[in-house]
Design a protein around this motif. Sequence first.
Motif, PDB file in Angstrom:
ATOM      1  N   GLY A 188       0.382  -1.460  -0.221  1.00  0.00           N
ATOM      2  CA  GLY A 188      -0.607  -0.057  -0.223  1.00  0.00           C
ATOM      3  C   GLY A 188       1.079   1.058   0.282  1.00  0.00           C
ATOM      4  O   GLY A 188       0.707   2.308   0.560  1.00  0.00           O
ATOM      5  N   CYS A 189       2.226   1.058  -0.476  1.00  0.00           N
ATOM      6  CA  CYS A 189       2.974   2.122  -0.841  1.00  0.00           C
ATOM      7  C   CYS A 189       2.192   3.187  -1.600  1.00  0.00           C
ATOM      8  O   CYS A 189       1.808   2.818  -2.727  1.00  0.00           O
ATOM      9  N   PHE A 190       2.739   4.890  -1.168  1.00  0.00           N
ATOM     10  CA  PHE A 190       2.179   5.470  -2.089  1.00  0.00           C
ATOM     11  C   PHE A 190       2.385   5.575  -3.714  1.00  0.00           C
ATOM     12  O   PHE A 190       1.099   5.217  -4.486  1.00  0.00           O
ATOM     13  N   GLU A 191       3.853   4.872  -3.971  1.00  0.00           N
ATOM     14  CA  GLU A 191       3.961   4.752  -5.510  1.00  0.00           C
ATOM     15  C   GLU A 191       3.166   3.545  -5.823  1.00  0.00           C
ATOM     16  O   GLU A 191       2.737   3.105  -7.106  1.00  0.00           O
ATOM     17  N   ALA A 192       3.264   2.032  -4.978  1.00  0.00           N
ATOM     18  CA  ALA A 192       1.785   1.239  -5.245  1.00  0.00           C
ATOM     19  C   ALA A 192       0.576   1.339  -5.731  1.00  0.00           C
ATOM     20  O   ALA A 192       0.196   0.596  -6.275  1.00  0.00           O
ATOM     21  N   LEU A 193       0.470   3.202  -5.362  1.00  0.00           N
ATOM     22  CA  LEU A 193      -0.851   3.527  -5.997  1.00  0.00           C
ATOM     23  C   LEU A 193      -1.271   4.046  -6.982  1.00  0.00           C
ATOM     24  O   LEU A 193      -1.688   4.076  -7.409  1.00  0.00           O
ATOM     25  N   ALA A 194       0.026   4.693  -6.804  1.00  0.00           N
ATOM     26  CA  ALA A 194      -0.586   6.470  -8.071  1.00  0.00           C
ATOM     27  C   ALA A 194       0.189   6.190  -9.410  1.00  0.00           C
ATOM     28  O   ALA A 194       0.516   7.244  -9.301  1.00  0.00           O
ATOM     29  N   SER A 195       1.683   5.726  -8.618  1.00  0.00           N
ATOM     30  CA  SER A 195       2.717   5.897 -10.105  1.00  0.00           C
ATOM     31  C   SER A 195       1.982   5.006 -11.717  1.00  0.00           C
ATOM     32  O   SER A 195       0.503   4.714 -11.703  1.00  0.00           O
ATOM     33  N   ARG A 196       2.959   5.417 -12.990  1.00  0.00           N
ATOM     34  CA  ARG A 196       2.512   5.249 -14.072  1.00  0.00           C
ATOM     35  C   ARG A 196       2.041   3.166 -14.243  1.00  0.00           C
ATOM     36  O   ARG A 196       1.142   2.962 -14.134  1.00  0.00           O
ATOM     37  N   THR A 197       3.412   3.470 -13.206  1.00  0.00           N
ATOM     38  CA  THR A 197       3.445   0.732 -13.450  1.00  0.00           C
ATOM     39  C   THR A 197       1.735   0.744 -12.353  1.00  0.00           C
ATOM     40  O   THR A 197       1.087  -0.242 -12.515  1.00  0.00           O
ATOM     41  N   ALA A 198       0.892   1.588 -11.311  1.00  0.00           N
ATOM     42  CA  ALA A 198       0.042   1.108 -11.063  1.00  0.00           C
ATOM     43  C   ALA A 198      -1.113   1.741 -11.516  1.00  0.00           C
ATOM     44  O   ALA A 198      -2.248   0.419 -11.923  1.00  0.00           O
ATOM     45  N   ILE A 199      -1.112   2.973 -12.116  1.00  0.00           N
ATOM     46  CA  ILE A 199      -2.380   2.662 -12.899  1.00  0.00           C
ATOM     47  C   ILE A 199      -2.002   1.743 -14.336  1.00  0.00           C
ATOM     48  O   ILE A 199      -3.783   1.283 -13.979  1.00  0.00           O
ATOM     49  N   ALA A 250      -5.752  10.234  -8.839  1.00  0.00           N
ATOM     50  CA  ALA A 250      -5.931  11.783  -8.624  1.00  0.00           C
ATOM     51  C   ALA A 250      -6.183  11.819  -7.110  1.00  0.00           C
ATOM     52  O   ALA A 250      -5.067  13.076  -6.273  1.00  0.00           O
ATOM     53  N   GLU A 251      -6.756  11.361  -6.673  1.00  0.00           N
ATOM     54  CA  GLU A 251      -7.430  11.186  -4.798  1.00  0.00           C
ATOM     55  C   GLU A 251      -6.283  10.691  -4.129  1.00  0.00           C
ATOM     56  O   GLU A 251      -5.925  11.438  -3.030  1.00  0.00           O
ATOM     57  N   TYR A 252      -5.680   9.825  -4.541  1.00  0.00           N
ATOM     58  CA  TYR A 252      -4.461   9.222  -4.312  1.00  0.00           C
ATOM     59  C   TYR A 252      -3.374  10.201  -4.097  1.00  0.00           C
ATOM     60  O   TYR A 252      -2.518  10.397  -2.799  1.00  0.00           O
TER      61      TYR A 252
END
Length: 328
Positions: A188-199, A250-252
């Motif tokens: 649940g890290c920020f980048e696991a939710l909102a990086s390009r990879t996550a998107i 964007a919310e994350y």
Amino acid sequence: MPEANSKSDYVVGVDLGGTKILAGIFNSSLESVGVAKVSTKAQRGVESVVTRIERCVRDAVDEADLTMKQISAVGIGAPGAVDFGTGTVIFAPNMEGWKDVSLKKDLEKQLGLPVFVENDGNIAVLGVHVAELKAKPRHVVGIFVGTGIGGGLIINGELYSGFNHTAGEIGHMVIEVSGPKCGCGNKGCFEALASRTAIFQRIKAGIKEGEKTLLTDMLGNDLEDLRSGDLRKAIRKGDKFVTKIIEQTAEYIGIGVSNLINVLGPEVVVLGGGVMEALADEMMSVIVKTAKEHAMPGTMKGVEIIASKLGDNAGITGAAVLARKETK
Ligand SMILES: [Zn+2]
């Protein structure tokens, strides 16, 4: 064409990424007078990448119609943990074999110039602070959304790197305790939710579950060549699924921003990186609204949340700022 100036009028800024290496030559007014780009090809091993950095620097110098003698120093932003004192890349998660690489020493030998190595998020916020914000705000948080999420902090007008020189790892703030797994091993890290990879992962998972999107008409069912710019195109054509995923992202990011505002009290929060460059128009209003909803009362007063205009050049600009600062 730049005038033939004496030695030490020019510095090189290098942005070492997992897929590409960028090098830019900057004059004493911090204007770019030549750039070069080569692919990283990290799979060929550390030695090969170091040689490719050297080539990229020499290409940029040639592009600017200069000689190596007119360059005073080289700054480099590297992805991962960096020991600034020794110029060693301790660990770079997205590059195979990058563990305790003496980048400063190796490149100084190959280029015959002083080399300074710093974490890429730190470098990017330095570039934005000096070149875009003219070093005016005293407290700045930089969030760079790309393959992962990089971060950097300017506190009291200076780059802040903390006790172990690892501060600013904004991408690994935990935003959702039971969220998706992150490259760092956490959940649940920020980048696991909102990086390009996550998107991209959320989009691909949605398609598997039967969601309809224009992206499959544009790129085929496997979305092999999907880029951030394709998401913008789909949204502008009215794609409801992609719009929903980007709003959620964007919310994350807005939640991440509110946490950082609560903790650090910055004057400016600047958002950059490839995802922001492609989707700032679509995301910024949701980011600001969500940050306002989650920040403590009083903490948002007068705080600016902006998208950087430097785009891909934040890294090379910041690396040039570092090179100049260290050789003053
Ligand atoms: Zn993480």
